[in-house]
Scaffold this active site. Structure first.
Site, mmCIF file in Angstrom:
data_model
loop_
_atom_site.group_PDB
_atom_site.id
_atom_site.type_symbol
_atom_site.label_atom_id
_atom_site.label_comp_id
_atom_site.label_asym_id
_atom_site.label_seq_id
_atom_site.Cartn_x
_atom_site.Cartn_y
_atom_site.Cartn_z
ATOM 1 C CE1 TYR A 108 48.565 28.334 131.489
ATOM 2 C CE2 TYR A 108 49.083 28.338 129.271
ATOM 3 C CZ TYR A 108 48.975 28.865 130.209
ATOM 4 O OH TYR A 108 49.106 30.317 130.384
ATOM 5 C CE LYS A 143 45.797 30.559 131.564
ATOM 6 N NZ LYS A 143 45.210 31.537 132.477
ATOM 7 C CG ASP A 199 30.883 33.104 147.282
ATOM 8 O OD1 ASP A 199 31.032 33.375 146.068
ATOM 9 O OD2 ASP A 199 30.355 31.976 147.735
#
Length: 296
Positions: free
Chosen positions: A186, A190, A84
């Site tokens: 991983y 992904k 943010d």
């Protein structure tokens, strides 16, 4: 044998992103850094976010030394407040946000700012599912999938509110399009990026926001070099699955006389095309920028 000449590091298209502001997560090194540097040369105001403070400040300093606009935000995309704040700083300094590259990613659960510690942090390193730890799984997914979600959420809130459209590229991997032995977090994380990209493309097309991903094979980056260290350490220790070496090269790497990996500048060229007006009809795509890895 004829080798393909890689994109030159100094090549750029003048003024392509003039007046646009680009947020790059993972901007300290590798593909994120190369994209930030070239985008700035093409006129973009760059907001770079990364947890590797030293390397990030070096990248931003290089951009400024060339006479371009850039600011550094040191922080980790796993933290909502950091994502943010990066967008808020883009608005505060440059008046808005037009484009984003979500490049922050890891292959193991260790701190990427620190050297690989194979023996001391084995619980944070990749392993087959039956031997993988919670700490490894949670750290990788937190950065690669949740970090992309939190980054996109902050970016999209601002771009939607502005009402003038924009574009986002997420960095995935061949591991987001197919399997990859020995690193389940991983691969899963992904695949999560692939899902987020496709979902967001549907939701934000009515707002004039295009969202795509790039999915590379071996690329000459610090993360890939770190993965290579891990593979060698596994071999030396007599560990590792038997399928890890089943496929090691893309078509272009296999055909090259030096068997070279992709360069960060080759990846940056495709990313910036997808962020540019030339890609106006492209969204929801998961581009295999992998030298032909997923073609065979």
């Amino acid at each position: 044998m004829v080798d393909i000449t890689p994109t030159h590091p100094d090549y750029f298209i003048p003024n392509r992103f003039e007046g646009k502001t680009l947020l790059v997560t993972g901007a300290a090194t590798g593909i994120g850094a190369a994209t930030a540097i070239r985008a700035a040369r093409e006129g973009a105001n760059v907001v770079g976010l990364d947890r590797k403070a030293k390397e990030l400040n070096e990248t931003i300093s290089q951009i400024k030394s060339e006479g371009h606009q850039a600011i550094a935000i040191v922080g980790n995309v796993v933290e909502t407040a950091v994502c943010d704040r990066a967008v808020a700083d883009a608005v505060r300094v440059y008046g808005g946000l037009d484009l984003a590259l979500n490049a922050a990613g890891v292959m193991d659960g260790g701190d990427p700012a620190q050297p690989l510690n194979f023996n001391g942090q084995r619980n944070l390193l990749p392993n087959s599912i039956h031997e993988a730890t919670d700490e490894y799984w949670e750290a990788v997914v937190a950065t690669n999938t949740t970090g992309v979600f939190k980054s996109m959420r902050a970016e999209l809130r601002q771009i939607v509110q502005q009402g003038r459209g924009g574009a986002i590229v997420n960095i995935g991997s061949i591991a987001g399009l197919t399997g990859l032995a020995g690193n389940p977090a991983y691969v899963a994380s992904k695949h999560g990026v692939t899902g987020l990209t496709r979902n967001a493309a549907l939701d934000y097309a009515p707002f004039g926001i295009r969202i795509n991903s790039v999915n590379m094979a071996a690329t000459d980056t610090p993360m890939v070099a770190r993965a290579g260290e891990f593979v060698q350490a596994m071999k030396a220790s007599g560990q590792g699955g038997s399928m890890g070496g089943l496929k090691t090269q893309s078509i272009l790497a296999a055909a090259d006389s030096q068997h070279r990996a992709s360069t960060v500048w080759e990846q940056a060229a495709i990313i910036l095309f997808l962020l540019s007006p030339d890609a106006a009809n492209l969204t929801g795509c998961t581009y295999a920028t992998d030298g032909g890895w997923t073609s065979y």
